[in-house]
Design a protein around this motif. Structure first.
Motif, PDB file in Angstrom:
ATOM      1  N   ALA A  37       4.286  22.046  -8.064  1.00  0.00           N
ATOM      2  CA  ALA A  37       5.215  21.427  -7.115  1.00  0.00           C
ATOM      3  C   ALA A  37       4.480  20.619  -6.056  1.00  0.00           C
ATOM      4  O   ALA A  37       5.014  19.636  -5.534  1.00  0.00           O
ATOM      5  CB  ALA A  37       6.074  22.487  -6.459  1.00  0.00           C
ATOM      6  N   ASP A  38       3.251  21.004  -5.750  1.00  0.00           N
ATOM      7  CA  ASP A  38       2.492  20.288  -4.728  1.00  0.00           C
ATOM      8  C   ASP A  38       2.018  18.922  -5.202  1.00  0.00           C
ATOM      9  O   ASP A  38       1.679  18.064  -4.398  1.00  0.00           O
ATOM     10  CB  ASP A  38       1.286  21.124  -4.289  1.00  0.00           C
ATOM     11  N   ALA A  39       1.975  18.703  -6.497  1.00  0.00           N
ATOM     12  CA  ALA A  39       1.526  17.417  -7.030  1.00  0.00           C
ATOM     13  C   ALA A  39       2.627  16.367  -6.960  1.00  0.00           C
ATOM     14  O   ALA A  39       2.347  15.167  -7.025  1.00  0.00           O
ATOM     15  CB  ALA A  39       1.058  17.586  -8.472  1.00  0.00           C
ATOM     16  N   ALA A  40       3.855  16.790  -6.815  1.00  0.00           N
ATOM     17  CA  ALA A  40       4.990  15.856  -6.782  1.00  0.00           C
ATOM     18  C   ALA A  40       4.957  15.022  -5.504  1.00  0.00           C
ATOM     19  O   ALA A  40       4.461  15.465  -4.458  1.00  0.00           O
ATOM     20  CB  ALA A  40       6.285  16.644  -6.862  1.00  0.00           C
ATOM     21  N   PRO A  41       5.476  13.812  -5.583  1.00  0.00           N
ATOM     22  CA  PRO A  41       5.547  12.978  -4.383  1.00  0.00           C
ATOM     23  C   PRO A  41       6.394  13.667  -3.307  1.00  0.00           C
ATOM     24  O   PRO A  41       7.395  14.305  -3.593  1.00  0.00           O
ATOM     25  CB  PRO A  41       6.224  11.693  -4.860  1.00  0.00           C
ATOM     26  N   SER A  42       5.960  13.512  -2.073  1.00  0.00           N
ATOM     27  CA  SER A  42       6.662  14.174  -0.968  1.00  0.00           C
ATOM     28  C   SER A  42       7.773  13.328  -0.389  1.00  0.00           C
ATOM     29  O   SER A  42       8.628  13.834   0.321  1.00  0.00           O
ATOM     30  CB  SER A  42       5.664  14.492   0.145  1.00  0.00           C
ATOM     31  N   GLY A  43       7.740  12.031  -0.668  1.00  0.00           N
ATOM     32  CA  GLY A  43       8.698  11.126  -0.047  1.00  0.00           C
ATOM     33  C   GLY A  43       8.202  10.613   1.295  1.00  0.00           C
ATOM     34  O   GLY A  43       8.871   9.831   1.963  1.00  0.00           O
ATOM     35  N   VAL A  44       7.011  11.055   1.710  1.00  0.00           N
ATOM     36  CA  VAL A  44       6.408  10.573   2.956  1.00  0.00           C
ATOM     37  C   VAL A  44       5.537   9.372   2.610  1.00  0.00           C
ATOM     38  O   VAL A  44       4.671   9.450   1.742  1.00  0.00           O
ATOM     39  CB  VAL A  44       5.561  11.682   3.622  1.00  0.00           C
ATOM     40  N   ALA A  94       0.841  -1.207   0.000  1.00  0.00           N
ATOM     41  CA  ALA A  94       0.000   0.000   0.000  1.00  0.00           C
ATOM     42  C   ALA A  94       0.872   1.252   0.000  1.00  0.00           C
ATOM     43  O   ALA A  94       0.550   2.238  -0.666  1.00  0.00           O
ATOM     44  CB  ALA A  94      -0.929  -0.006   1.206  1.00  0.00           C
ATOM     45  N   ASP A  95       1.990   1.207   0.716  1.00  0.00           N
ATOM     46  CA  ASP A  95       2.929   2.339   0.718  1.00  0.00           C
ATOM     47  C   ASP A  95       3.429   2.609  -0.701  1.00  0.00           C
ATOM     48  O   ASP A  95       3.492   3.760  -1.138  1.00  0.00           O
ATOM     49  CB  ASP A  95       4.137   2.055   1.616  1.00  0.00           C
ATOM     50  N   ALA A  96       3.769   1.542  -1.412  1.00  0.00           N
ATOM     51  CA  ALA A  96       4.297   1.692  -2.771  1.00  0.00           C
ATOM     52  C   ALA A  96       3.224   2.159  -3.745  1.00  0.00           C
ATOM     53  O   ALA A  96       3.506   2.910  -4.679  1.00  0.00           O
ATOM     54  CB  ALA A  96       4.892   0.365  -3.240  1.00  0.00           C
ATOM     55  N   ALA A  97       1.982   1.747  -3.528  1.00  0.00           N
ATOM     56  CA  ALA A  97       0.895   2.083  -4.448  1.00  0.00           C
ATOM     57  C   ALA A  97       0.373   3.497  -4.266  1.00  0.00           C
ATOM     58  O   ALA A  97      -0.194   4.078  -5.187  1.00  0.00           O
ATOM     59  CB  ALA A  97      -0.245   1.076  -4.283  1.00  0.00           C
ATOM     60  N   CYS A  98       0.545   4.064  -3.086  1.00  0.00           N
ATOM     61  CA  CYS A  98      -0.047   5.375  -2.794  1.00  0.00           C
ATOM     62  C   CYS A  98       1.054   6.389  -2.544  1.00  0.00           C
ATOM     63  O   CYS A  98       1.859   6.233  -1.622  1.00  0.00           O
ATOM     64  CB  CYS A  98      -0.957   5.272  -1.570  1.00  0.00           C
ATOM     65  N   THR A  99       1.071   7.398  -3.359  1.00  0.00           N
ATOM     66  CA  THR A  99       2.041   8.469  -3.123  1.00  0.00           C
ATOM     67  C   THR A  99       1.336   9.595  -2.377  1.00  0.00           C
ATOM     68  O   THR A  99       0.208   9.961  -2.689  1.00  0.00           O
ATOM     69  CB  THR A  99       2.616   9.019  -4.437  1.00  0.00           C
ATOM     70  N   VAL A 100       2.007  10.082  -1.395  1.00  0.00           N
ATOM     71  CA  VAL A 100       1.497  11.215  -0.631  1.00  0.00           C
ATOM     72  C   VAL A 100       2.176  12.450  -1.216  1.00  0.00           C
ATOM     73  O   VAL A 100       3.397  12.589  -1.140  1.00  0.00           O
ATOM     74  CB  VAL A 100       1.820  11.054   0.874  1.00  0.00           C
ATOM     75  N   LEU A 143       2.691   6.422   3.050  1.00  0.00           N
ATOM     76  CA  LEU A 143       1.331   6.370   3.570  1.00  0.00           C
ATOM     77  C   LEU A 143       1.317   5.853   5.009  1.00  0.00           C
ATOM     78  O   LEU A 143       0.563   6.335   5.852  1.00  0.00           O
ATOM     79  CB  LEU A 143       0.456   5.492   2.677  1.00  0.00           C
ATOM     80  N   SER A 144       2.181   4.901   5.306  1.00  0.00           N
ATOM     81  CA  SER A 144       2.253   4.365   6.670  1.00  0.00           C
ATOM     82  C   SER A 144       2.712   5.441   7.658  1.00  0.00           C
ATOM     83  O   SER A 144       2.260   5.468   8.812  1.00  0.00           O
ATOM     84  CB  SER A 144       3.201   3.162   6.723  1.00  0.00           C
ATOM     85  N   ALA A 145       3.575   6.353   7.225  1.00  0.00           N
ATOM     86  CA  ALA A 145       4.011   7.453   8.094  1.00  0.00           C
ATOM     87  C   ALA A 145       2.852   8.405   8.359  1.00  0.00           C
ATOM     88  O   ALA A 145       2.699   8.919   9.478  1.00  0.00           O
ATOM     89  CB  ALA A 145       5.186   8.197   7.472  1.00  0.00           C
ATOM     90  N   VAL A 146       2.030   8.632   7.333  1.00  0.00           N
ATOM     91  CA  VAL A 146       0.837   9.465   7.521  1.00  0.00           C
ATOM     92  C   VAL A 146      -0.093   8.809   8.539  1.00  0.00           C
ATOM     93  O   VAL A 146      -0.620   9.473   9.443  1.00  0.00           O
ATOM     94  CB  VAL A 146       0.103   9.699   6.176  1.00  0.00           C
ATOM     95  N   ALA A 147      -0.301   7.504   8.416  1.00  0.00           N
ATOM     96  CA  ALA A 147      -1.181   6.786   9.352  1.00  0.00           C
ATOM     97  C   ALA A 147      -0.632   6.855  10.780  1.00  0.00           C
ATOM     98  O   ALA A 147      -1.375   7.111  11.737  1.00  0.00           O
ATOM     99  CB  ALA A 147      -1.347   5.335   8.907  1.00  0.00           C
ATOM    100  N   ALA A 148       0.667   6.653  10.936  1.00  0.00           N
ATOM    101  CA  ALA A 148       1.267   6.696  12.278  1.00  0.00           C
ATOM    102  C   ALA A 148       1.172   8.101  12.870  1.00  0.00           C
ATOM    103  O   ALA A 148       0.854   8.271  14.055  1.00  0.00           O
ATOM    104  CB  ALA A 148       2.724   6.238  12.216  1.00  0.00           C
ATOM    105  N   ALA A 177       3.202  16.447  -1.999  1.00  0.00           N
ATOM    106  CA  ALA A 177       3.738  17.528  -1.181  1.00  0.00           C
ATOM    107  C   ALA A 177       2.635  18.474  -0.698  1.00  0.00           C
ATOM    108  O   ALA A 177       2.702  18.994   0.426  1.00  0.00           O
ATOM    109  CB  ALA A 177       4.791  18.304  -1.965  1.00  0.00           C
ATOM    110  N   GLY A 178       1.602  18.663  -1.511  1.00  0.00           N
ATOM    111  CA  GLY A 178       0.494  19.530  -1.114  1.00  0.00           C
ATOM    112  C   GLY A 178      -0.232  18.992   0.118  1.00  0.00           C
ATOM    113  O   GLY A 178      -0.585  19.753   1.027  1.00  0.00           O
ATOM    114  N   PHE A 179      -0.450  17.669   0.130  1.00  0.00           N
ATOM    115  CA  PHE A 179      -1.096  17.060   1.291  1.00  0.00           C
ATOM    116  C   PHE A 179      -0.250  17.285   2.541  1.00  0.00           C
ATOM    117  O   PHE A 179      -0.771  17.653   3.599  1.00  0.00           O
ATOM    118  CB  PHE A 179      -1.300  15.552   1.058  1.00  0.00           C
ATOM    119  N   VAL A 180       1.042  17.069   2.425  1.00  0.00           N
ATOM    120  CA  VAL A 180       1.939  17.228   3.581  1.00  0.00           C
ATOM    121  C   VAL A 180       1.914  18.666   4.080  1.00  0.00           C
ATOM    122  O   VAL A 180       1.808  18.925   5.280  1.00  0.00           O
ATOM    123  CB  VAL A 180       3.374  16.782   3.229  1.00  0.00           C
TER     124      VAL A 180
END
Length: 169
Positions: free
Chosen positions: A118-125, A88-94, A127-132, A96-99
């Motif tokens: 720039a906000d559409a780009a992957p943040s490197g965070v 799920a982490d690999a399938a879902c990119t979080v 999904l599991s980090a968002v959940a935690a 930069a805008g969300f972060v």
């Protein structure tokens, strides 16, 4: 002349009686005031004892409840990998805008500047980090809510004891 001495003696006796009466009245009032002061001190001491007991009970309840909240939060955080897998982490990119938006909300800041490319780009965070992070934030929020609830209970009980169920002045 003897009459004059008699009247002077009578006046002296009357003055002595008035003076003694006045001193007796002052002494009586001072005794009453001292008794009132002792009664007030005793009542204040009893109220202090009661308030200390209430405070100790509320603090104990608070500590116990907050400990349970923190333990539950820690358990949820440990379970993040079970609910948010590596797949799920690999399938879902979080992005930069969300972060940016999440961080602004967490710090009670105004919304960030309007989203751009720039906000559409992957943040490197992950999904599991968002959940935690979300689980940790809600744990902190629930602990704060419990703290507020217990402070309100403490205040209401203090008012009840101090004012005997009446509204404070």
């Amino acid at each position: 002349m003897s009459r004059l001495y008699g009247l002077a003696g009578l006046a002296l006796v009357a003055a002595l009686l008035v003076g003694l009466g006045w001193l007796g009245g002052v002494s009586h009032e001072q005794g009453n005031a001292a008794q009132v002061a002792r009664d007030q001190l005793a009542k204040a001491f009893e109220q202090g004892q009661e308030l200390g007991t209430v405070r100790d009970r509320i603090v104990t309840q608070y500590v116990d409840r907050v400990q349970v909240i923190k333990e539950r939060g820690a358990t949820l955080i440990k379970e993040v990998p079970v609910y948010v897998s590596a797949k799920a982490d690999a399938a879902c990119t979080v992005n930069a805008g969300f972060v940016r938006l999440h961080d602004a909300a967490a710090k009670s800041l105004p919304a960030p500047d309007p989203a751009g490319d720039a906000d559409a780009a992957p943040s490197g965070v992950a999904l599991s980090a968002v959940a935690a992070t979300t689980a940790e934030n809600y744990t902190t929020c629930n602990a704060n809510a419990e703290r507020l609830s217990n402070l309100q209970t403490l205040l209401l009980e203090y008012q009840e004891r101090a004012y005997g169920g009446q509204a404070p002045p």
